[in-house]
Design an enzyme around this catalytic site. Structure first.
Site, PDB file in Angstrom:
ATOM      1  N   TYR A 142       0.708  -1.179   0.368  1.00  0.00           N
ATOM      2  CA  TYR A 142       0.120   0.071   0.029  1.00  0.00           C
ATOM      3  C   TYR A 142       0.735   0.815  -0.002  1.00  0.00           C
ATOM      4  O   TYR A 142       0.580   2.961  -0.395  1.00  0.00           O
ATOM      5  CB  TYR A 142      -1.015   0.166   1.218  1.00  0.00           C
ATOM      6  CG  TYR A 142      -2.131  -1.203   1.020  1.00  0.00           C
ATOM      7  CD1 TYR A 142      -2.197  -2.047   0.401  1.00  0.00           C
ATOM      8  CD2 TYR A 142      -2.995  -1.366   2.193  1.00  0.00           C
ATOM      9  CE1 TYR A 142      -3.517  -2.783  -0.084  1.00  0.00           C
ATOM     10  CE2 TYR A 142      -3.798  -1.758   1.986  1.00  0.00           C
ATOM     11  CZ  TYR A 142      -4.137  -3.132   1.471  1.00  0.00           C
ATOM     12  OH  TYR A 142      -5.510  -3.490   1.364  1.00  0.00           O
ATOM     13  N   LYS A 190       3.187 -15.379   3.469  1.00  0.00           N
ATOM     14  CA  LYS A 190       3.819 -16.526   1.936  1.00  0.00           C
ATOM     15  C   LYS A 190       4.821 -17.072   1.883  1.00  0.00           C
ATOM     16  O   LYS A 190       5.704 -16.514   0.461  1.00  0.00           O
ATOM     17  CB  LYS A 190       3.236 -15.645   0.506  1.00  0.00           C
ATOM     18  CG  LYS A 190       2.436 -16.499  -0.104  1.00  0.00           C
ATOM     19  CD  LYS A 190       1.788 -17.551   0.216  1.00  0.00           C
ATOM     20  CE  LYS A 190       1.385 -18.502  -1.008  1.00  0.00           C
ATOM     21  NZ  LYS A 190       0.819 -19.742  -1.049  1.00  0.00           N
ATOM     22  N   ASP A 222      -2.836 -18.052   2.377  1.00  0.00           N
ATOM     23  CA  ASP A 222      -4.125 -19.496   2.250  1.00  0.00           C
ATOM     24  C   ASP A 222      -4.380 -20.389   3.510  1.00  0.00           C
ATOM     25  O   ASP A 222      -6.075 -20.247   3.042  1.00  0.00           O
ATOM     26  CB  ASP A 222      -3.721 -19.501   0.589  1.00  0.00           C
ATOM     27  CG  ASP A 222      -2.139 -20.245   0.654  1.00  0.00           C
ATOM     28  OD1 ASP A 222      -1.167 -20.570   2.077  1.00  0.00           O
ATOM     29  OD2 ASP A 222      -1.801 -21.126  -0.014  1.00  0.00           O
ATOM     30  N   ASP A 246      -5.488  -6.382   5.452  1.00  0.00           N
ATOM     31  CA  ASP A 246      -6.851  -6.314   5.527  1.00  0.00           C
ATOM     32  C   ASP A 246      -7.572  -7.275   4.608  1.00  0.00           C
ATOM     33  O   ASP A 246      -8.960  -7.398   4.678  1.00  0.00           O
ATOM     34  CB  ASP A 246      -6.052  -5.483   4.057  1.00  0.00           C
ATOM     35  CG  ASP A 246      -7.351  -4.373   3.922  1.00  0.00           C
ATOM     36  OD1 ASP A 246      -8.715  -4.724   4.224  1.00  0.00           O
ATOM     37  OD2 ASP A 246      -6.695  -3.688   3.061  1.00  0.00           O
ATOM     38  N   ASP A 250     -11.067  -8.963   7.033  1.00  0.00           N
ATOM     39  CA  ASP A 250     -12.319  -9.184   6.997  1.00  0.00           C
ATOM     40  C   ASP A 250     -13.681  -9.975   6.981  1.00  0.00           C
ATOM     41  O   ASP A 250     -14.354 -10.506   6.927  1.00  0.00           O
ATOM     42  CB  ASP A 250     -12.890  -7.796   5.473  1.00  0.00           C
ATOM     43  CG  ASP A 250     -12.608  -6.347   6.077  1.00  0.00           C
ATOM     44  OD1 ASP A 250     -12.449  -6.354   6.779  1.00  0.00           O
ATOM     45  OD2 ASP A 250     -12.530  -6.146   3.898  1.00  0.00           O
TER      46      ASP A 250
END
Length: 356
Positions: A142, A190, A222, A246, A250
């Site tokens: 970001y 990851k 994952d 992020d 959620d």
């Protein structure tokens, strides 16, 4: 205690839910004899409309001069539907995080006994869930440079960058959280693909021996995404980078049955900010129907994390739990029973705290 609290209502339903949090904070102030001063400032689309930028300097100064910030929501469809817009509300959120040094987003996920049936997951999978994500908030893709498109506009690129310092300060906070909870820390990365993730894992592995009482697990993002909906009770404290956090937070939020229920804190170098995790929900703005409980519980987190006042924090969470058990809820939770207005829920919570 004297407290100076900045109010950033923002966009959409932000002003309505923050107004209810203020009612509750004022009730706590009267009950526990605190001197609380509020100062409001603009941000997001409201600030763009007023002064042309989403995080004005005046707002920044209000935040710097406060002991804590209560923040509503940012976002407006008129910007979402205009891909060419050069100034966007969300830019204000990123700028605020960067300038205030808000490097750690603390997102708890827990269940309410009276609302277990509202979750899309089976009761036996979620009952007793109590986990917390620590998401790194000021680094990663970001904020990384360079970013942009090629001259032809046919390719776009973003850069994910992390330093050891950024990773270590979040990891240490994660270890400290775990020490106060169930002593289990999960590093989400990851590392089989990404160089930044390998740096995350190496850094956590290096400092882990300093916290011998904490068990550390390393999982690919994952796998965590899958296990969160299979067996969320397997987790306690999870640390991760900006983009992964992020997305995963959620996903975790639906475990409780409603995004309108979960609070969060952003802890930084210069101040601490507290906000509900839901968005600006513009379709409900001005209708007095939005669920204020996430904003109210964010105020509970404020008393705990910004001021170390556990009794005050508990008084708020107890009132929220009682409102859920008593059916004093907005239309998203009413299920055919009487639905209360946003303002009515706020009034009830404040009166309950006053008489408890």
């Amino acid at each position: 205690m004297e407290m100076n609290i900045a109010l950033l209502p923002g966009d959409g339903i932000g002003p309505e839910v923050i107004a209810q949090a203020v009612k509750v904070v004022e009730a706590i102030g009267k009950k526990f004899n605190h001197q609380i001063t509020f100062k409001e400032a603009i941000t997001g689309a409201a600030a763009i409309d007023a002064v042309g930028q989403p995080y004005p300097e005046e707002t920044h100064q209000v935040c710097l001069q406060s002991d804590a910030v209560l923040f509503g929501a940012i976002g407006d469809p008129k910007f979402d539907n205009d891909p060419s817009a050069k100034v966007r509300p969300e830019q204000g959120l990123l700028e605020m995080r960067k300038r205030l040094g808000l490097f750690s987003n603390v997102r708890p996920t827990f269940t309410f006994p009276s609302l277990l049936h509202k979750s899309p997951l089976k009761r036996e999978r979620i009952e007793g869930t109590d986990l917390v994500f620590l998401r790194e908030l000021t680094g990663g893709i970001y904020f990384g440079e360079p970013r942009g498109r090629n001259e032809q506009g046919t390719k776009a690129f973003d850069t994910c960058v992390y330093s050891v310092e950024e990773i270590e300060r979040l990891a240490r906070m994660g270890f400290e959280f775990a020490q106060k909870r169930r002593k289990l820390l999960t590093c989400v990365d990851k590392a089989n693909v990404l160089a930044t993730s390998r740096l995350w894992r190496e850094t956590v592995q290096r400092i882990a021996p300093e916290y011998p009482d904490v068990k550390v697990e390393y999982e690919f993002v994952d796998a965590v995404a899958m296990r969160l909906v299979q067996w969320p009770k397997a987790y306690d404290v999870l640390i991760t980078e900006n983009l992964f956090g992020d997305i995963l937070t959620d996903e975790a939020s639906v475990i409780s049955g409603s995004m309108g229920l979960m609070p969060s804190a952003s802890i930084g170098i210069k101040t601490k900010l507290f906000e509900p995790i839901h968005g600006s929900y513009p379709q409900a703005a001005g209708k007095d129907i939005a669920n204020p409980l996430a904003a109210v519980l964010s105020a509970s987190m404020m008393f705990e994390y910004a001021f170390g006042l556990m009794d005050e924090a508990k008084a708020i969470s107890d009132a929220v739990n009682l409102s859920l058990e008593s059916g004093i809820v907005t239309e998203d939770l009413a299920e055919g029973d009487k639905a209360y207005k946003t303002s009515e829920v706020g009034d009830w919570l404040a009166s309950q705290i006053a008489k408890s």
